[in-house]
Design an enzyme around this catalytic site. Structure first.
Site, PDB file in Angstrom:
ATOM      1  N   ASN A 136     -11.101   4.179   3.666  1.00  0.00           N
ATOM      2  CA  ASN A 136     -10.086   4.177   2.609  1.00  0.00           C
ATOM      3  C   ASN A 136      -8.928   3.245   2.981  1.00  0.00           C
ATOM      4  OD1 ASN A 136      -9.120   5.477   0.116  1.00  0.00           O
ATOM      5  ND2 ASN A 136      -7.528   6.415   1.410  1.00  0.00           N
ATOM      6  N   GLU A 159      -6.378   6.710  -4.885  1.00  0.00           N
ATOM      7  CA  GLU A 159      -4.948   7.098  -4.890  1.00  0.00           C
ATOM      8  C   GLU A 159      -4.196   6.328  -5.975  1.00  0.00           C
ATOM      9  OE1 GLU A 159      -3.147   6.833  -0.984  1.00  0.00           O
ATOM     10  OE2 GLU A 159      -4.989   7.447   0.019  1.00  0.00           O
ATOM     11  N   ASP A 194      -1.863   4.960  -8.646  1.00  0.00           N
ATOM     12  CA  ASP A 194      -0.592   5.109  -9.361  1.00  0.00           C
ATOM     13  C   ASP A 194      -0.012   3.725  -9.606  1.00  0.00           C
ATOM     14  OD1 ASP A 194       0.510   4.557  -6.818  1.00  0.00           O
ATOM     15  OD2 ASP A 194       1.319   6.576  -6.537  1.00  0.00           O
ATOM     16  N   GLU A 214      -6.583   3.034   6.352  1.00  0.00           N
ATOM     17  CA  GLU A 214      -5.582   1.974   6.539  1.00  0.00           C
ATOM     18  C   GLU A 214      -5.619   1.317   7.922  1.00  0.00           C
ATOM     19  OE1 GLU A 214      -1.846   3.726   5.360  1.00  0.00           O
ATOM     20  OE2 GLU A 214      -2.606   4.292   3.401  1.00  0.00           O
ATOM     21  N   HIS A 237      -2.721   1.695  -5.338  1.00  0.00           N
ATOM     22  CA  HIS A 237      -1.271   1.852  -5.556  1.00  0.00           C
ATOM     23  C   HIS A 237      -0.742   0.522  -6.072  1.00  0.00           C
ATOM     24  CE1 HIS A 237      -0.975   5.738  -3.612  1.00  0.00           C
ATOM     25  NE2 HIS A 237      -1.584   5.289  -2.528  1.00  0.00           N
TER      26      HIS A 237
HETATM   27  O1  9MR Z   1       1.813  11.155  -0.833  1.00  0.00           O
HETATM   28  C1  9MR Z   1       1.930  11.356   0.555  1.00  0.00           C
HETATM   29  C2  9MR Z   1       3.373  11.742   0.896  1.00  0.00           C
HETATM   30  O2  9MR Z   1       3.655  13.027   0.360  1.00  0.00           O
HETATM   31  C3  9MR Z   1       3.571  11.729   2.388  1.00  0.00           C
HETATM   32  O3  9MR Z   1       4.948  11.978   2.676  1.00  0.00           O
HETATM   33  C4  9MR Z   1       3.131  10.387   2.933  1.00  0.00           C
HETATM   34  C5  9MR Z   1       3.379  10.331   4.429  1.00  0.00           C
HETATM   35  O4  9MR Z   1       2.739   9.318   5.066  1.00  0.00           O
HETATM   36  O5  9MR Z   1       1.778  10.162   2.630  1.00  0.00           O
HETATM   37  C6  9MR Z   1       1.568  10.054   1.257  1.00  0.00           C
HETATM   38  O6  9MR Z   1       0.202   9.777   0.974  1.00  0.00           O
HETATM   39  C7  9MR Z   1      -0.310   8.550   1.470  1.00  0.00           C
HETATM   40  C8  9MR Z   1      -1.791   8.749   1.696  1.00  0.00           C
HETATM   41  O7  9MR Z   1      -2.008   9.841   2.535  1.00  0.00           O
HETATM   42  C9  9MR Z   1      -2.442   7.497   2.270  1.00  0.00           C
HETATM   43  N1  9MR Z   1      -2.170   6.335   1.463  1.00  0.00           N
HETATM   44  C10 9MR Z   1      -0.782   6.127   1.105  1.00  0.00           C
HETATM   45  C11 9MR Z   1      -0.195   7.387   0.475  1.00  0.00           C
HETATM   46  C12 9MR Z   1       1.219   7.143  -0.001  1.00  0.00           C
HETATM   47  O8  9MR Z   1       2.064   6.884   1.075  1.00  0.00           O
END
Ligand code: 9MR
Length: 385
Positions: A212, A281, A283, A163, A251
Site C-alpha cells: 500500500n 484511502e 479523499d 509507504e 489522497h
Molecule cells: O488517518 C490517520 C490519522 O488518524 C493518524 O493520526 C495518522 C498518523 O500517522 O494516520 C492516518 O492514516 C494514514 C494511513 O494510516 C496511511 N496513509 C496515510 C494516512 C493519512 O495520514
C-alpha cells in the site's frame, strides 16, 4: 446488535426507523454505495474511527448502510495493538471486526509494517541502543505473527507493508526506488518487506496481502514511483513472495493536477502483471475557510473539482476488472485527518461535518448506478416517434 434502518432517500440521507417497516441493513439500502457496488462485485469501503463506532448513532448507521468493507483507521496499527511491550490490546479492533461480521462487511487490515505509529517503547529502545537490529527483526516477526494470527480468517486484505517508496522530494532513494531513509530499511534493509509478506502469509494463508502506498497510480507527474513499485512487486512475485495486490491510497488535493486516464493505465498495468488492485484511502482535500467549522471551500470552483476527482478515481477502478475495492479514508469531514495535517485544508470527504451527503457522494452513487444498471433506454428518440 444489528442496526435497523428504514428510509434512505435518493441522496443517501438516513432516517431512523421506529420499527416494523425497517429494512435489514446487512446488505445496505437499495441506493446505498454498497448495494450498487455489489451488483458488479465491487466492495465500497470506509476507514472507521473506532471511537465513534457504536457510540455515535448516525455515524454508525452510515457505516453499516453504505459500506461493504471497513478499514480500522488507527486501531490495528502497532502503537494501538502493543502500547506496552508484551501486552497486546486487541479490544477496539476486535469490536470493529465483530461489527463488520454483523453487517456482512469484509475487513481490510491496516497496517503491519510502517514507519509511523510505532510504539514508543520500540522507537525509544532502538534509539537508545537497548534493542539491536537482530532483536528488532525478531520483535517485528513476533508482532506480525501475533497480530495476523489473532485475526486469522477475519481479514480480507492486509496492508502488509505501507509507504516504503521514495517520493521526488525524498533525498535518499535506493537504486530500486525504495526510500533509503525509511526506519525499517535503515535498520533491517529492504529485504524486510519480503519477510513481512512471508510472515503474514504463514500466519493466515487465506488473507490477500497488499503493498500500500500513495501517488502510485498516475498521481505522480513523472510516474517514477509507480514504475518503481510495479518493478519491485513483480520482482517479489517472481521470487515466490506471497504478494497478491497493490493498494493505491488515492489522497488527492485539488490544487495539484490529476489524470484519471493515468490512474486507469497504472491500475491496469498492475492488473496485467497479475496483481489485484484497490483504492485504499480515497479523499480529495482543498483549501477551506479555516474560521468556518463547516469547512467551506475558499474557492467555489473546488466544490466542482472535489467531486470530479472522486468520480475520476472511481471510474479508474471501475475500468479495471481486478480493482476489487474502493475505500474512502473516513467518509465525513468531521473525522477527517486532513485539517490536522494540512494547514488551511479540509472538505476532503463525501459527507459533511454534520454527516449529510455532499455532491461527491451523489457523484459516486450515480457512477455506481450507471455501472450497475446502465442508463435507462431512451424512448421517443426514433425518427418517426
Ligand atoms: O488517518 C490517520 C490519522 O488518524 C493518524 O493520526 C495518522 C498518523 O500517522 O494516520 C492516518 O492514516 C494514514 C494511513 O494510516 C496511511 N496513509 C496515510 C494516512 C493519512 O495520514
Amino acid at each position: 446488535m444489528k442496526l435497523r434502518l428504514a428510509v434512505v432517500g435518493a441522496a443517501g440521507v438516513l432516517v431512523m426507523s421506529a420499527g416494523a417497516a425497517a429494512a435489514s441493513t446487512s446488505h445496505g439500502s437499495n441506493d446505498s454505495l454498497r448495494s450498487l457496488g455489489a451488483k458488479i462485485g465491487l466492495r465500497i469501503g470506509t476507514a472507521v474511527n473506532a471511537n465513534k463506532l457504536n457510540s455515535d448513532a448516525k455515524y454508525t448507521e452510515i457505516v453499516a448502510d453504505q459500506f461493504s468493507t471497513v478499514t480500522p483507521e488507527n486501531v490495528m496499527k502497532w502503537d494501538a495493538i502493543e502500547p506496552t511491550q508484551g501486552t497486546l490490546n486487541f479490544g477496539p479492533a476486535d469490536q470493529l471486526v465483530t461489527f463488520a461480521k454483523q453487517h456482512d462487511q469484509l475487513v481490510r487490515g491496516h497496517t503491519l509494517l510502517w514507519h509511523n505509529q510505532l510504539p514508543g517503547w520500540l522507537t525509544a529502545g532502538v534509539g537508545g541502543g537497548t534493542i539491536d537490529n537482530t532483536q528488532l527483526k525478531a520483535i517485528l516477526k513476533k508482532h506480525i505473527t501475533d497480530e495476523v494470527t489473532h485475526f486469522k480468517g477475519k481479514i480480507w486484505q492486509w496492508d502488509v507493508a505501507n509507504e516504503f517508496f521514495a517520493n521526488a522530494w525524498d533525498p535518499h532513494p535506493l537504486a530500486d526506488g525504495i526510500n533509503g531513509d525509511d526506519f525499517w530499511v535503515q535498520h533491517l534493509g529492504e529485504g524486510i518487506v519480503a519477510d513481512a509478506f512471508r510472515w503474514a502469509h504463514a500466519a493466515d494463508p487465506h488473507a490477500l496481502l497488499f503493498y500500500n502506498d500513495f501517488n502510485i497510480a498516475g498521481e505522480d507527474g513523472t510516474n517514477a514511483k509507480a514504475d518503481a513499485v510495479l518493478a519491485f512487486a513483480v520482482k517479489l512475485k517472481h521470487a515466490g513472495v506471497p504478494i497478491d495486490g497493490i493498494g493505491d491510497q488515492g489522497h488527492l488535493d485539488t490544487q495539484f493536477g490529476f489524470s484519471g486516464t493515468a490512474m486507469t493505465q497504472d491500475l491496469q498495468r498492475y492488473a496485467d502483471n497479475g496483481f489485484k488492485v484497490a483504492l485504499t484511502e480515497v479523499d480529495v482535500r482543498t483549501f477551506i475557510e479555516t474560521t468556518d467549522a463547516n469547512q467551506t471551500p475558499t474557492d467555489q470552483l473546488s466544490t466542482f473539482a472535489q467531486p470530479y476527482e472522486y468520480s475520476q478515481m472511481l471510474k479508474a477502478c471501475l475500468a479495471v476488472r481486478s480493482c476489487i475495492s474502493f475505500t474512502v479514508w473516513g467518509f465525513d469531514d468531521a473525522d477527517s485527518w486532513v485539517p490536522g495535517f494540512f494547514v488551511g485544508e479540509g472538505y476532503a470527504d463525501i459527507y459533511d461535518v454534520n454527516l449529510n451527503p455532499k455532491p461527491a457522494y451523489t457523484d459516486l452513487q450515480q457512477d455506481l448506478q450507471l455501472a450497475a444498471h446502465g442508463a435507462q433506454h431512451r424512448t421517443g428518440s426514433g425518427a418517426h416517434s
